[in-house]
Design an enzyme around this catalytic site. Structure first.
Site, PDB file in Angstrom:
ATOM      1  N   GLY A  75       0.809  -1.213   0.000  1.00 59.14           N
ATOM      2  CA  GLY A  75       0.000   0.000   0.000  1.00 59.14           C
ATOM      3  C   GLY A  75       0.847   1.269   0.000  1.00 59.14           C
ATOM      4  O   GLY A  75       0.393   2.316  -0.464  1.00 59.14           O
ATOM      5  N   GLU A 125       1.723   1.882  -3.495  1.00 61.09           N
ATOM      6  CA  GLU A 125       0.496   2.270  -4.202  1.00 61.09           C
ATOM      7  C   GLU A 125       0.104   3.718  -3.906  1.00 61.09           C
ATOM      8  O   GLU A 125      -0.319   4.448  -4.800  1.00 61.09           O
ATOM      9  CB  GLU A 125      -0.633   1.294  -3.825  1.00 61.09           C
ATOM     10  CG  GLU A 125      -0.384  -0.095  -4.426  1.00 61.09           C
ATOM     11  CD  GLU A 125      -1.308  -1.172  -3.878  1.00 61.09           C
ATOM     12  OE1 GLU A 125      -1.385  -1.307  -2.634  1.00 61.09           O
ATOM     13  OE2 GLU A 125      -1.952  -1.868  -4.667  1.00 61.09           O
ATOM     14  N   GLU A 146       2.789  -8.251  -1.857  1.00 56.63           N
ATOM     15  CA  GLU A 146       1.518  -8.880  -1.445  1.00 56.63           C
ATOM     16  C   GLU A 146       1.459 -10.381  -1.699  1.00 56.63           C
ATOM     17  O   GLU A 146       0.877 -11.131  -0.913  1.00 56.63           O
ATOM     18  CB  GLU A 146       0.329  -8.199  -2.149  1.00 56.63           C
ATOM     19  CG  GLU A 146      -0.021  -6.824  -1.616  1.00 56.63           C
ATOM     20  CD  GLU A 146       0.757  -5.709  -2.280  1.00 56.63           C
ATOM     21  OE1 GLU A 146       1.785  -5.993  -2.936  1.00 56.63           O
ATOM     22  OE2 GLU A 146       0.353  -4.551  -2.125  1.00 56.63           O
TER      23      GLU A 146
HETATM   24  N1  DAK Z   1       2.173  -3.972   9.118  1.00 56.82           N
HETATM   25  C1  DAK Z   1       2.289  -4.042  10.469  1.00 56.82           C
HETATM   26  N2  DAK Z   1       3.477  -3.934  11.105  1.00 56.82           N
HETATM   27  C2  DAK Z   1       4.584  -3.762  10.358  1.00 56.82           C
HETATM   28  C3  DAK Z   1       4.536  -3.684   8.951  1.00 56.82           C
HETATM   29  C4  DAK Z   1       3.250  -3.803   8.311  1.00 56.82           C
HETATM   30  N3  DAK Z   1       3.070  -3.687   6.980  1.00 56.82           N
HETATM   31  N4  DAK Z   1       5.800  -3.512   8.487  1.00 56.82           N
HETATM   32  C5  DAK Z   1       6.590  -3.471   9.565  1.00 56.82           C
HETATM   33  N5  DAK Z   1       5.883  -3.624  10.699  1.00 56.82           N
HETATM   34  C6  DAK Z   1       6.364  -3.630  12.073  1.00 56.82           C
HETATM   35  C7  DAK Z   1       7.060  -4.909  12.407  1.00 56.82           C
HETATM   36  O1  DAK Z   1       6.130  -5.915  12.765  1.00 56.82           O
HETATM   37  C8  DAK Z   1       7.926  -4.487  13.566  1.00 56.82           C
HETATM   38  O2  DAK Z   1       7.132  -4.425  14.722  1.00 56.82           O
HETATM   39  P1  DAK Z   1       7.649  -5.043  16.140  1.00 56.82           P
HETATM   40  O3  DAK Z   1       8.013  -6.461  15.833  1.00 56.82           O
HETATM   41  O4  DAK Z   1       8.850  -4.180  16.465  1.00 56.82           O
HETATM   42  O5  DAK Z   1       6.496  -4.868  17.059  1.00 56.82           O
HETATM   43  C9  DAK Z   1       8.320  -3.076  13.200  1.00 56.82           C
HETATM   44  O6  DAK Z   1       7.358  -2.640  12.233  1.00 56.82           O
HETATM   45  C10 DAK Z   1       9.705  -2.984  12.557  1.00 56.82           C
HETATM   46  O7  DAK Z   1       9.734  -3.881  11.481  1.00 56.82           O
HETATM   47  P2  DAK Z   1      10.887  -4.984  11.324  1.00 56.82           P
HETATM   48  O8  DAK Z   1      11.458  -5.380  12.628  1.00 56.82           O
HETATM   49  O9  DAK Z   1      10.344  -6.051  10.456  1.00 56.82           O
HETATM   50  O10 DAK Z   1      11.994  -4.118  10.543  1.00 56.82           O
HETATM   51  P3  DAK Z   1      13.089  -4.664   9.496  1.00 56.82           P
HETATM   52  O11 DAK Z   1      13.987  -3.510   9.243  1.00 56.82           O
HETATM   53  O12 DAK Z   1      13.690  -5.936   9.965  1.00 56.82           O
HETATM   54  O13 DAK Z   1      12.265  -5.008   8.161  1.00 56.82           O
HETATM   55  C11 DAK Z   1      10.623  -4.548   6.435  1.00 56.82           C
HETATM   56  C12 DAK Z   1      11.619  -3.974   7.467  1.00 56.82           C
HETATM   57  C13 DAK Z   1       9.848  -3.399   5.850  1.00 56.82           C
HETATM   58  C14 DAK Z   1      11.395  -5.270   5.306  1.00 56.82           C
HETATM   59  C15 DAK Z   1       9.694  -5.584   7.133  1.00 56.82           C
HETATM   60  O14 DAK Z   1       9.141  -4.951   8.297  1.00 56.82           O
HETATM   61  C16 DAK Z   1       8.570  -6.026   6.287  1.00 56.82           C
HETATM   62  O15 DAK Z   1       8.734  -6.877   5.391  1.00 56.82           O
HETATM   63  N6  DAK Z   1       7.371  -5.496   6.545  1.00 56.82           N
HETATM   64  C17 DAK Z   1       6.147  -5.911   5.851  1.00 56.82           C
HETATM   65  C18 DAK Z   1       6.117  -5.302   4.475  1.00 56.82           C
HETATM   66  C19 DAK Z   1       4.932  -5.761   3.703  1.00 56.82           C
HETATM   67  O16 DAK Z   1       4.723  -6.949   3.434  1.00 56.82           O
HETATM   68  N7  DAK Z   1       4.126  -4.773   3.318  1.00 56.82           N
HETATM   69  C20 DAK Z   1       3.035  -5.032   2.435  1.00 56.82           C
HETATM   70  C21 DAK Z   1       1.810  -5.308   3.267  1.00 56.82           C
HETATM   71  S1  DAK Z   1       0.508  -5.812   2.255  1.00 56.82           S
HETATM   72  C22 DAK Z   1      -6.439  -4.181   0.365  1.00 56.82           C
HETATM   73  C23 DAK Z   1      -5.814  -3.104  -0.144  1.00 56.82           C
HETATM   74  C24 DAK Z   1      -4.465  -2.916   0.070  1.00 56.82           C
HETATM   75  C25 DAK Z   1      -3.750  -3.808   0.784  1.00 56.82           C
HETATM   76  C26 DAK Z   1      -4.393  -4.916   1.295  1.00 56.82           C
HETATM   77  C27 DAK Z   1      -5.718  -5.096   1.094  1.00 56.82           C
HETATM   78  N8  DAK Z   1      -7.828  -4.401   0.135  1.00 56.82           N
HETATM   79  C28 DAK Z   1      -8.438  -3.728  -1.001  1.00 56.82           C
HETATM   80  C29 DAK Z   1      -8.629  -5.270   0.940  1.00 56.82           C
HETATM   81  C30 DAK Z   1      -2.346  -3.624   0.979  1.00 56.82           C
HETATM   82  C31 DAK Z   1      -1.600  -4.634   1.345  1.00 56.82           C
HETATM   83  C32 DAK Z   1      -0.242  -4.424   1.779  1.00 56.82           C
HETATM   84  O17 DAK Z   1       0.297  -3.323   1.833  1.00 56.82           O
END
Ligand code: DAK
Length: 260
Positions: free
Chosen positions: A111, A114, A134
């Site tokens: 997001g 996006e 995603e």
């Molecule tokens: N959500 C919640 N918490 C998150 C997060 C996220 N997207 N990204 C990071 N955090 C949190 C981590 O859980 C961690 O929290 P604690 O463990 O300290 O409590 C804190 O932020 C620091 O993150 P990291 O410890 O993981 O930090 P690193 O430097 O090691 O890694 C990273 C950074 C950005 C590579 C990693 O955090 C990561 O991969 N994060 C997730 C990225 C991700 O997958 N983002 C895409 C999410 S899916 C929809 C419309 C839109 C969407 C969905 C549905 N509909 C129409 C229904 C959108 C979907 C998405 O965006």
């Protein structure tokens, strides 16, 4: 209106919106999306704001995507409402009537990528990492990623990013046209402000019509786009600003545009 998850500031002619959840890398939860809608509406309704700069708090992340914790208990109807809220925000940004510059100060994932793509111009800091991860969560992009990314970088490059879920670095993002420019993090704000101020010197109505011509034009055929451009060209000729801009040029002085 007091906000919990975002910071809003105005230093005319620029409005600043900063997503402020650095502990979760500025992940977007529902409350943040609702606050962003309200803040962008406020910016749209304030004629003195000519350009908005959108960024994330801290030095690590613009927006690391939707808040994944909120997905755990999402029902199909909840997901539908979630999608409609997100679409409302992104459409609002894209059709604000004034430019929005994304200052991508780190991760712009899912997001986050996006939202940046719905902005008018994207400037990234050298540490930016951008991606649509995603598929790794079993999802597909839901805030327009499958549509805006191929329009910006072409189908093949969009497929590569969307299907692998891999992040790209700032240099690659610039190379493929996903961001306009990459700058050191320390000069990111200044660089965005430079562009904002250059835009703010121009005629406001002309800026609004340019945004509309490009955005609506890209969604239709070339013929429809050219017809729209001709209509808007005609409309702008009824404005006081055209008279002022042309007179100022001929009189060798700076124009004083009024947005009328
Ligand atoms: N959500 C919640 N918490 C998150 C997060 C996220 N997207 N990204 C990071 N955090 C949190 C981590 O859980 C961690 O929290 P604690 O463990 O300290 O409590 C804190 O932020 C620091 O993150 P990291 O410890 O993981 O930090 P690193 O430097 O090691 O890694 C990273 C950074 C950005 C590579 C990693 O955090 C990561 O991969 N994060 C997730 C990225 C991700 O997958 N983002 C895409 C999410 S899916 C929809 C419309 C839109 C969407 C969905 C549905 N509909 C129409 C229904 C959108 C979907 C998405 O965006």
């Amino acid at each position: 209106m007091p906000y919990e998850n975002i910071l809003v500031e105005k230093k005319m002619p620029i409005g600043y919106i900063t997503i402020n959840r650095p502990k979760v890398l500025n992940a977007l939860n529902v409350k943040t999306v609702l606050e962003l809608v309200a803040a962008f509406e406020e910016m749209a309704n304030d004629d003195d704001v000519r350009v908005v700069i959108l960024t994330g708090s801290g030095e690590k992340s613009f927006v690391a995507g939707a808040d994944i914790k909120e997905f755990q208990n999402l029902s199909p109807d909840g997901a539908r409402q979630y999608a409609m809220r997100g679409q409302k925000l992104l459409n609002l940004i894209e059709r604000l009537g004034k430019p929005v510059i994304a200052a991508i100060n780190g991760y712009a994932l899912g997001g986050g990528c996006e939202i940046a793509m719905a902005c008018t111009i994207r400037i990234a800091s050298e540490n930016a990492r951008i991606g649509q991860p995603e598929v790794g969560l079993g999802l597909i992009p839901g805030y327009g990623g499958t549509q805006r990314l191929p329009r910006l970088v072409g189908k093949g490059r969009a497929y590569e990013m969307i299907l692998t879920g891999q992040h790209i670095d700032a240099a690659r993002a610039e190379q493929i046209g996903l961001v306009n420019k990459v700058v050191p993090q320390a000069s990111l704000k200044e660089e965005c402000e430079k562009i904002a101020k250059a835009i703010a010197k121009q005629a406001p109505l002309a800026i609004r019509y340019c945004l509309e011509a490009v955005d609506r034009g890209l969604n239709g055929s070339l013929d429809d786009g050219l017809a729209l451009e001709a209509d808007l060209f005609g409309l702008v000729f009824g404005s006081e600003d055209v008279k002022e801009g042309v007179s100022a040029f001929l009189e060798k002085r700076k124009p004083g545009f009024k947005g009328k």
